[in-house]
Each structure stands twice: as C-alpha cells, then as structure tokens.
Motif scaffolding. Structure first.
Motif, short mmCIF file in Angstrom:
data_model
loop_
_atom_site.label_atom_id
_atom_site.label_comp_id
_atom_site.label_asym_id
_atom_site.label_seq_id
_atom_site.Cartn_x
_atom_site.Cartn_y
_atom_site.Cartn_z
N GLY A 9 0.83 -1.20 0.00
CA GLY A 9 0.00 0.00 0.00
C GLY A 9 0.86 1.24 0.00
N THR A 10 0.39 2.28 -0.66
CA THR A 10 1.16 3.53 -0.73
C THR A 10 0.35 4.71 -0.21
OG1 THR A 10 0.47 3.76 -3.04
CG2 THR A 10 2.63 2.78 -2.63
N GLY A 11 -0.77 4.42 0.48
CA GLY A 11 -1.56 5.48 1.09
C GLY A 11 -1.22 5.69 2.54
N GLY A 12 -1.74 6.77 3.10
CA GLY A 12 -1.53 7.06 4.51
C GLY A 12 -2.39 8.23 4.95
N GLY A 13 -2.52 8.38 6.25
CA GLY A 13 -3.36 9.43 6.79
C GLY A 13 -4.80 8.95 6.93
N ARG A 14 -5.58 9.70 7.71
CA ARG A 14 -6.91 9.23 8.10
C ARG A 14 -7.85 8.99 6.92
NH1 ARG A 14 -5.15 12.75 11.98
NH2 ARG A 14 -5.36 12.10 14.16
N HIS A 15 -7.94 9.96 6.00
CA HIS A 15 -8.96 9.87 4.97
C HIS A 15 -8.59 8.84 3.90
CE1 HIS A 15 -10.03 13.68 6.91
NE2 HIS A 15 -11.25 13.38 6.54
N THR A 16 -7.34 8.81 3.50
CA THR A 16 -6.93 7.76 2.56
C THR A 16 -7.16 6.39 3.17
OG1 THR A 16 -5.24 9.22 1.60
CG2 THR A 16 -5.00 6.87 1.20
N THR A 17 -6.89 6.26 4.46
CA THR A 17 -7.08 4.97 5.14
C THR A 17 -8.55 4.61 5.25
OG1 THR A 17 -5.05 5.36 6.43
CG2 THR A 17 -6.58 3.69 7.25
N MET A 18 -9.37 5.55 5.68
CA MET A 18 -10.79 5.26 5.87
C MET A 18 -11.46 4.80 4.59
SD MET A 18 -12.22 8.17 8.51
CE MET A 18 -11.74 9.56 7.50
N ILE A 185 12.73 6.14 0.94
CA ILE A 185 11.28 5.96 0.86
C ILE A 185 10.66 6.99 1.79
CG2 ILE A 185 9.38 4.36 1.20
CD1 ILE A 185 11.49 2.09 0.76
N LEU A 186 9.95 7.96 1.20
CA LEU A 186 9.51 9.14 1.93
C LEU A 186 7.99 9.15 2.10
CD1 LEU A 186 11.61 11.99 0.27
CD2 LEU A 186 11.86 11.10 2.57
N PRO A 187 7.50 9.38 3.32
CA PRO A 187 6.06 9.52 3.55
C PRO A 187 5.63 10.96 3.27
CG PRO A 187 7.22 9.63 5.63
CD PRO A 187 8.26 9.47 4.57
N VAL A 188 5.20 11.22 2.05
CA VAL A 188 4.83 12.57 1.65
C VAL A 188 3.31 12.65 1.63
CG1 VAL A 188 5.11 14.38 -0.08
CG2 VAL A 188 6.96 12.72 0.31
N THR A 189 2.75 13.22 2.69
CA THR A 189 1.31 13.17 2.91
C THR A 189 0.55 14.26 2.19
OG1 THR A 189 1.80 12.23 5.09
CG2 THR A 189 -0.44 13.00 4.75
N THR A 190 1.20 15.41 2.00
CA THR A 190 0.51 16.56 1.39
C THR A 190 1.38 17.17 0.28
OG1 THR A 190 1.39 17.97 3.17
CG2 THR A 190 -0.86 17.15 3.42
N PRO A 191 0.76 17.93 -0.62
CA PRO A 191 1.48 18.45 -1.79
C PRO A 191 2.22 19.75 -1.51
CG PRO A 191 -0.83 19.00 -1.97
CD PRO A 191 -0.69 18.18 -0.72
N HIS A 192 2.86 20.24 -2.56
CA HIS A 192 3.56 21.53 -2.57
C HIS A 192 2.66 22.63 -2.03
CE1 HIS A 192 6.03 24.80 -4.04
NE2 HIS A 192 5.13 25.17 -4.93
N GLY A 193 3.18 23.39 -1.04
CA GLY A 193 2.43 24.51 -0.48
C GLY A 193 1.41 24.15 0.56
N ASN A 194 1.46 22.90 1.07
CA ASN A 194 0.45 22.46 2.02
C ASN A 194 1.10 21.64 3.15
OD1 ASN A 194 -1.84 21.52 3.35
ND2 ASN A 194 -2.93 20.99 1.49
N HIS A 221 2.80 6.88 1.59
CA HIS A 221 1.95 7.50 2.63
C HIS A 221 1.22 8.69 2.04
CE1 HIS A 221 0.76 9.08 6.62
NE2 HIS A 221 0.93 7.83 7.02
N LEU A 222 0.68 8.50 0.86
CA LEU A 222 0.03 9.59 0.13
C LEU A 222 -1.33 9.88 0.72
CD1 LEU A 222 0.97 8.29 -3.43
CD2 LEU A 222 2.15 10.07 -2.11
N GLY A 223 -1.50 11.10 1.21
CA GLY A 223 -2.77 11.52 1.79
C GLY A 223 -3.76 11.92 0.72
N ILE A 224 -5.00 12.12 1.14
CA ILE A 224 -6.06 12.40 0.18
C ILE A 224 -5.82 13.71 -0.57
CG2 ILE A 224 -7.64 13.70 1.69
CD1 ILE A 224 -8.69 10.75 -0.53
#
Length: 281
Positions: A9-18, A185-194, A221-224
């Motif tokens: 899996g390459t997702g992470g954070g509450r909303h991607t997980t839910m 391997i980097l957990p990048v949850t949010t994009p540029h500027g966020n 660990h890609l967030g929504i």
C-alpha cells in the motif's frame, strides 16, 4: 539475491485509510539467501493485497511496526497469526516502537497479550538502536510525529542502504540521519504549499533530498490531498528541484535493489476466493 520490496500500500493518513483510496498495507521485504521475509507496517489492506498476489503469510519471518497509528498496524494481529500458521507454530519475531509494544501517552499497546506470545519473541526499539532482523542490519532513526515513539529505518543491503523514513516532520537533523542512503522511501502526505504538523509535504521532501542526495526517492503514505493534487505532478516538481530521480509509489509496485534499481508491478490474480495457501489445515 537482490533486496526486494513489494509496496502493498502507498496510502496514509486518516482519509486515505478510511476510504482506502490507496491501500495502507505497508511493505513486504525479501532479503538474504535463503530468502527471509519481513513485513513492515501492516495496516488496513495488507491482507487483501497479499491475497491478490497469492503471498503465503506462513513464509513471513518477522513483523515490524513503526508506531501505534492504525494505518501502520491494524492488520498486524492477523499477519502474526498467518506467520505462525494460525497460532499453531511458534515462529518468527515481532518488533515495534515502545507505544506499539508497551503503550505510551495514550497510544497502544496495539497487540493483545495472546498475539505477543505467538512468535518467538517481541522487541521494543528506540532511536539509536541497531537491530539484526533475520540477518538484515537495521538502524533505528529518530522521527518527530504525533506518536512520539515513532521511528524510521535504515536497511543495510549488499547493494546499499535503503531507508524508510516513516511519518515525521522534517528538519536538518532528521535528514542527516539518512545521508548515505541509496534509496529513500519518503512519507509525503501533502502536496507543494500544504505543510501540516507531524508530516512531510513535497516542499520538505525537496529539502531532504537536496541534503541526502539518494539515487532514488519514492513517495508513499500519500494523503487524500496529494492524491487530489496528482502525485505525478508532485514528483515531477521534486525531481526538477533536486535532480534526484523521484517516483510516486503505486500499490503493488516492486523495487529490486541490485547493481541496478529496477521497478516493476507484482503479478496479481483475479480469483482471491479460490486460492488456499499450502499450510492451511
């Protein structure tokens, strides 16, 4: 043998997980000769993804849980049951942060006493520890996260260091730990500027890559929010800013670390209900 990672899996954070917008099943690592198998952070989706690739949990040798957040541990008890052939064979080893194993500051422990006793042993680790996980040297690194016991990992392979940073804010001291890594391997949850607390965004990934300069970086660990923004655009921006080859991880992507770094996709099967692993009673 090369060092191989299958990204369950390459997702992470509450909303991607839910919503399982991306799976959050962690990573399967195969290493050594004969091959040993390590499951890192078996969160939601791990069991389903392993079924899709017809992976036999009874061949897993160790489970590692970085911290006590459900996107990193929720499938762990069942993975341990699989590793121990339904609890009938005492085998394997469990590793976890102090919140995972003992509980700390309202988090954890995440495994029942029953599951803790199924394997040959359980080890709680802290930053600075150096572990031998089935012959794989693994350095435990400091992270800054809402679970204060969370850690990152440096896996010493015959073809260089492969590092999994795990969830963290970024500063130079955190980055310095990973200098010398061939793969980051980097957990990048949010994009540029966020940028948000306790996590990395594309901007802090740029800072870290400019310091560490690995051969390859992989966003997981890609967030929504970053998924909505398009991870491919984020890694393109990161690569342009750093000169480091940067990949947006995909579920069931495979990385082979040999003399070359090779990326592929795991073979999947469309008949999950028909497959029964060989050790099943």
């Amino acid at each position: 043998m090369t060092f191989r990672i299958t990204f369950l899996g390459t997702g992470g954070g509450r909303h991607t997980t839910m919503y399982q917008t991306r799976c959050t099943g962690g990573m399967l690592i195969e290493h050594g000769e004969p091959a040993m198998r390590l499951h890192v952070d078996p969160g939601p989706g791990a069991l389903t993804q392993m079924n899709r690739i017809h992976y036999d949990l009874g061949t897993t040798d160790s489970v590692v849980i970085s911290h006590a957040h459900p996107d990193h541990y929720s499938d762990a008890a069942s993975v341990i049951e699989g590793m121990t052939h339904g609890g009938w064979v005492k085998r394997g080893w469990t590793y976890g942060s102090t919140s995972v194993v003992n509980g700390e500051k309202g988090l954890g422990p995440v495994l029942s006493p029953y599951h803790m006793k199924l394997t040959n042993g359980i080890t709680a680790f802290r930053p600075g520890d150096v572990l031998n996980i089935d012959g794989l040297r693994t350095d435990i690194c400091y992270a800054r996260h809402s679970d204060p016991t969370n850690v990152g990992f440096k896996f010493h392979t015959p073809n260089g260091i492969v590092s999994y940073v795990s969830d963290t804010e970024y500063d130079e001291d955190i980055g310095k730990q990973y200098i010398g890594s061939r793969v980051l391997i980097l957990p990048v949850t949010t994009p540029h500027g966020n940028e948000i607390p306790y996590h990395m965004c594309t901007d802090t990934a740029v800072e870290m890559l400019n310091l560490v300069k690995p051969e390859l970086a992989i966003f997981i660990h890609l967030g929504i929010v970053i998924l909505k923004a398009d991870p491919e655009k984020e890694v393109e921006f990161c690569e342009k800013e750093t000169g480091v080859r940067t990949i947006a991880g995909k579920d069931l992507m495979v990385l082979d670390v040999g003399e070359k770094l090779e990326l592929s996709m795991a073979k999947t099967y469309d008949d999950p209900g028909s497959w029964i692993p060989p050790w099943s009673p």
